[in-house]
Scaffold this active site. Structure first.
Site, PDB file in Angstrom:
ATOM      1  N   LYS A 194      53.031  27.975 -60.940  1.00 19.10           N
ATOM      2  CA  LYS A 194      53.125  29.431 -60.408  1.00 19.10           C
ATOM      3  C   LYS A 194      54.947  29.282 -60.921  1.00 19.10           C
ATOM      4  O   LYS A 194      55.514  28.407 -61.346  1.00 19.10           O
ATOM      5  CB  LYS A 194      52.894  28.570 -58.668  1.00 19.10           C
ATOM      6  CG  LYS A 194      51.363  28.699 -58.821  1.00 19.10           C
ATOM      7  CD  LYS A 194      51.406  28.067 -57.193  1.00 19.10           C
ATOM      8  CE  LYS A 194      49.764  28.507 -57.032  1.00 19.10           C
ATOM      9  NZ  LYS A 194      49.395  28.195 -55.346  1.00 19.10           N
ATOM     10  N   HIS A 206      48.581  25.724 -59.416  1.00 18.21           N
ATOM     11  CA  HIS A 206      46.935  26.432 -58.973  1.00 18.21           C
ATOM     12  C   HIS A 206      45.774  25.797 -60.151  1.00 18.21           C
ATOM     13  O   HIS A 206      46.429  25.519 -60.921  1.00 18.21           O
ATOM     14  CB  HIS A 206      46.498  27.891 -58.841  1.00 18.21           C
ATOM     15  CG  HIS A 206      45.247  27.946 -59.748  1.00 18.21           C
ATOM     16  ND1 HIS A 206      44.888  28.640 -58.162  1.00 18.21           N
ATOM     17  CD2 HIS A 206      44.410  28.429 -60.591  1.00 18.21           C
ATOM     18  CE1 HIS A 206      43.948  29.252 -58.558  1.00 18.21           C
ATOM     19  NE2 HIS A 206      43.302  28.730 -59.647  1.00 18.21           N
ATOM     20  N   PHE A 209      48.331  35.334 -45.188  1.00 13.60           N
ATOM     21  CA  PHE A 209      49.287  35.550 -46.308  1.00 13.60           C
ATOM     22  C   PHE A 209      49.181  36.036 -47.448  1.00 13.60           C
ATOM     23  O   PHE A 209      49.854  35.554 -48.187  1.00 13.60           O
ATOM     24  CB  PHE A 209      49.047  33.817 -46.213  1.00 13.60           C
ATOM     25  CG  PHE A 209      47.870  33.280 -47.119  1.00 13.60           C
ATOM     26  CD1 PHE A 209      47.886  33.130 -48.081  1.00 13.60           C
ATOM     27  CD2 PHE A 209      47.291  32.241 -45.711  1.00 13.60           C
ATOM     28  CE1 PHE A 209      46.401  32.736 -48.346  1.00 13.60           C
ATOM     29  CE2 PHE A 209      45.842  32.013 -46.485  1.00 13.60           C
ATOM     30  CZ  PHE A 209      45.682  31.775 -47.490  1.00 13.60           C
ATOM     31  N   THR A 232      45.812  21.322 -50.576  1.00 10.65           N
ATOM     32  CA  THR A 232      46.523  23.085 -50.924  1.00 10.65           C
ATOM     33  C   THR A 232      47.685  22.896 -50.281  1.00 10.65           C
ATOM     34  O   THR A 232      49.147  23.480 -50.965  1.00 10.65           O
ATOM     35  CB  THR A 232      45.485  23.774 -49.943  1.00 10.65           C
ATOM     36  OG1 THR A 232      44.225  24.314 -50.670  1.00 10.65           O
ATOM     37  CG2 THR A 232      46.598  24.904 -50.123  1.00 10.65           C
ATOM     38  N   ASN A 235      53.993  25.849 -53.514  1.00 10.23           N
ATOM     39  CA  ASN A 235      52.949  24.166 -53.594  1.00 10.23           C
ATOM     40  C   ASN A 235      52.395  24.085 -55.446  1.00 10.23           C
ATOM     41  O   ASN A 235      51.940  23.560 -55.492  1.00 10.23           O
ATOM     42  CB  ASN A 235      51.616  24.266 -52.256  1.00 10.23           C
ATOM     43  CG  ASN A 235      50.620  25.201 -53.657  1.00 10.23           C
ATOM     44  OD1 ASN A 235      51.042  26.134 -54.324  1.00 10.23           O
ATOM     45  ND2 ASN A 235      49.794  25.450 -52.588  1.00 10.23           N
ATOM     46  N   ARG A 238      41.773  18.861 -58.985  1.00  5.42           N
ATOM     47  CA  ARG A 238      41.552  19.490 -57.879  1.00  5.42           C
ATOM     48  C   ARG A 238      42.695  18.297 -57.446  1.00  5.42           C
ATOM     49  O   ARG A 238      43.116  18.103 -56.797  1.00  5.42           O
ATOM     50  CB  ARG A 238      40.748  19.449 -57.285  1.00  5.42           C
ATOM     51  CG  ARG A 238      40.115  21.036 -57.429  1.00  5.42           C
ATOM     52  CD  ARG A 238      41.026  22.437 -56.903  1.00  5.42           C
ATOM     53  NE  ARG A 238      40.935  22.390 -55.388  1.00  5.42           N
ATOM     54  CZ  ARG A 238      41.608  23.566 -54.675  1.00  5.42           C
ATOM     55  NH1 ARG A 238      41.995  24.513 -55.526  1.00  5.42           N
ATOM     56  NH2 ARG A 238      40.731  23.542 -53.245  1.00  5.42           N
ATOM     57  N   ARG A 240      51.325  17.908 -55.759  1.00  3.81           N
ATOM     58  CA  ARG A 240      51.848  18.795 -55.016  1.00  3.81           C
ATOM     59  C   ARG A 240      52.001  17.329 -54.359  1.00  3.81           C
ATOM     60  O   ARG A 240      53.645  18.078 -52.782  1.00  3.81           O
ATOM     61  CB  ARG A 240      50.968  19.490 -53.998  1.00  3.81           C
ATOM     62  CG  ARG A 240      50.477  20.814 -55.302  1.00  3.81           C
ATOM     63  CD  ARG A 240      48.827  22.142 -54.364  1.00  3.81           C
ATOM     64  NE  ARG A 240      48.830  22.491 -55.063  1.00  3.81           N
ATOM     65  CZ  ARG A 240      47.174  23.266 -54.971  1.00  3.81           C
ATOM     66  NH1 ARG A 240      46.601  22.603 -53.920  1.00  3.81           N
ATOM     67  NH2 ARG A 240      46.797  24.616 -54.930  1.00  3.81           N
ATOM     68  N   GLU A 254      38.400  32.500 -63.683  1.00  2.00           N
ATOM     69  CA  GLU A 254      39.126  32.919 -64.021  1.00  2.00           C
ATOM     70  C   GLU A 254      40.533  32.370 -65.412  1.00  2.00           C
ATOM     71  O   GLU A 254      41.078  33.668 -65.653  1.00  2.00           O
ATOM     72  CB  GLU A 254      40.519  31.573 -63.004  1.00  2.00           C
ATOM     73  CG  GLU A 254      40.659  31.926 -61.446  1.00  2.00           C
ATOM     74  CD  GLU A 254      40.278  30.437 -61.110  1.00  2.00           C
ATOM     75  OE1 GLU A 254      39.981  30.966 -59.588  1.00  2.00           O
ATOM     76  OE2 GLU A 254      40.843  29.671 -60.670  1.00  2.00           O
ATOM     77  N   TYR A 287      43.372  36.271 -57.257  1.00  2.00           N
ATOM     78  CA  TYR A 287      43.489  35.515 -55.554  1.00  2.00           C
ATOM     79  C   TYR A 287      41.961  36.424 -54.598  1.00  2.00           C
ATOM     80  O   TYR A 287      42.563  37.233 -53.029  1.00  2.00           O
ATOM     81  CB  TYR A 287      44.990  35.962 -55.190  1.00  2.00           C
ATOM     82  CG  TYR A 287      45.413  34.421 -55.340  1.00  2.00           C
ATOM     83  CD1 TYR A 287      44.803  32.909 -54.965  1.00  2.00           C
ATOM     84  CD2 TYR A 287      46.458  34.732 -55.790  1.00  2.00           C
ATOM     85  CE1 TYR A 287      45.364  32.042 -55.527  1.00  2.00           C
ATOM     86  CE2 TYR A 287      47.575  33.222 -56.603  1.00  2.00           C
ATOM     87  CZ  TYR A 287      46.966  32.120 -55.859  1.00  2.00           C
ATOM     88  OH  TYR A 287      46.784  30.874 -56.809  1.00  2.00           O
TER      89      TYR A 287
HETATM   90  P1  IDP Z   1      44.235  26.128 -53.604  1.00  2.00           P
HETATM   91  O1  IDP Z   1      45.460  26.859 -54.311  1.00  2.00           O
HETATM   92  O2  IDP Z   1      44.319  24.493 -53.167  1.00  2.00           O
HETATM   93  O3  IDP Z   1      42.814  26.488 -53.626  1.00  2.00           O
HETATM   94  P2  IDP Z   1      43.317  28.386 -51.476  1.00  2.00           P
HETATM   95  O4  IDP Z   1      42.623  28.129 -50.292  1.00  2.00           O
HETATM   96  O5  IDP Z   1      42.410  29.109 -52.449  1.00  2.00           O
HETATM   97  O6  IDP Z   1      44.258  27.195 -51.806  1.00  2.00           O
HETATM   98  O7  IDP Z   1      44.917  28.654 -51.305  1.00  2.00           O
HETATM   99  C1  IDP Z   1      45.362  29.734 -53.070  1.00  2.00           C
HETATM  100  C2  IDP Z   1      46.810  30.023 -51.985  1.00  2.00           C
HETATM  101  O8  IDP Z   1      47.458  30.327 -51.275  1.00  2.00           O
HETATM  102  C3  IDP Z   1      47.808  27.795 -51.954  1.00  2.00           C
HETATM  103  O9  IDP Z   1      47.896  27.425 -53.099  1.00  2.00           O
HETATM  104  C4  IDP Z   1      48.420  28.574 -51.862  1.00  2.00           C
HETATM  105  O10 IDP Z   1      50.144  28.761 -52.323  1.00  2.00           O
HETATM  106  C5  IDP Z   1      48.790  29.703 -50.373  1.00  2.00           C
HETATM  107  N1  IDP Z   1      48.345  29.688 -49.587  1.00  2.00           N
HETATM  108  C6  IDP Z   1      47.296  28.996 -48.882  1.00  2.00           C
HETATM  109  N2  IDP Z   1      47.194  28.633 -47.253  1.00  2.00           N
HETATM  110  C7  IDP Z   1      48.695  29.681 -47.142  1.00  2.00           C
HETATM  111  C8  IDP Z   1      48.904  29.193 -45.781  1.00  2.00           C
HETATM  112  O11 IDP Z   1      49.001  29.601 -45.153  1.00  2.00           O
HETATM  113  N3  IDP Z   1      50.268  30.277 -46.045  1.00  2.00           N
HETATM  114  C9  IDP Z   1      50.872  30.317 -47.037  1.00  2.00           C
HETATM  115  N4  IDP Z   1      50.398  30.327 -48.349  1.00  2.00           N
HETATM  116  C10 IDP Z   1      48.747  29.790 -48.112  1.00  2.00           C
HETATM  117 MG    MG Z   2      41.672  28.416 -54.326  1.00  2.00          MG
END
Ligand code: IDP
Ligand code: MG
Length: 170
Positions: free
Chosen positions: A29, A135, A77, A111, A132, A105, A122, A146, A69
């Site tokens: 990212k 992805h 968010f 996450t 973080n 993963r 991470r 994707e 997304y």
């Molecule tokens: P992942 O990246 O581990 O698959 P997802 O739930 O798919 O997690 O969320 C996608 C991305 O959205 C996360 O990697 C993070 O950058 C962002 N994200 C998820 N939850 C939050 C939050 O509560 N606040 C801000 N950003 C978030």
């Molecule tokens: Mg995800």
């Protein structure tokens, strides 16, 4: 009897070969790029033994990021997530290998970096969920979607590393 045994062996062989061709979509990212972590992150997947089959460096459009997304579009968010992902260049990649989606993963970590295990990408390199750094696809099905969204099929390279026999026993 002999034929059945041969067929069973062949099917085991093709299953393991098919599994070794599993692919995942990973993307460094904008914060990972800005912080100079591209090489360090790629190195972890290389050292593990996974195979890089596609990679580019690009500034993704809002439209592409919203598609990527789309499942999260109702989350509070979401606008901030799209803005963050559109704030600088990213490094989308396709990696191939046995169980690469699930193992990828695990290598990323949870996450939210406050819950990511030390030793994970991470967990070692980031602090907050909104920054973080990487992805990774969460299932084989989402990986396929994707990969198709970010790459033309011609951009994904089929190749066999000379080290393969030292990474896989069969
Ligand atoms: P992942 O990246 O581990 O698959 P997802 O739930 O798919 O997690 O969320 C996608 C991305 O959205 C996360 O990697 C993070 O950058 C962002 N994200 C998820 N939850 C939050 C939050 O509560 N606040 C801000 N950003 C978030
Ligand atoms: Mg995800």
């Amino acid at each position: 009897m002999v034929i059945a045994t041969v067929l069973a062996i062949l099917s085991l062989f093709s299953k393991s070969m098919a599994a070794a061709r599993e692919r995942t979509f990973l993307m460094i990212k904008p914060d990972g790029v800005q912080r100079g972590l591209v090489g360090k992150i790629i190195k972890r997947f290389e050292q593990k033994g996974f195979k890089l089959v596609a990679m580019k460096f690009m500034w993704a459009s809002e439209d592409l990021l919203k598609k990527h997304y789309a499942d999260l579009s109702a989350r509070p968010f979401f606008p901030g997530l799209v803005k963050y992902m559109n704030s600088g260049p990213v490094v989308p990649m396709v990696w191939e290998g046995l169980n690469v989606v699930k193992t990828g993963r695990v290598m990323l970590g949870a996450t939210d970096p406050k819950d990511s295990a030390p030793g994970s990408i991470r967990g070692d390199l980031s602090i907050q969920v909104g920054r973080n750094i990487i992805h990774g696809s969460d299932s084989v099905e989402s990986a396929q979607k994707e990969i198709a969204l970010w790459f033309d099929s011609k951009e994904v390279v089929a190749w066999k590393p000379d080290t393969e026999a030292w990474v896989y026993e069969d």
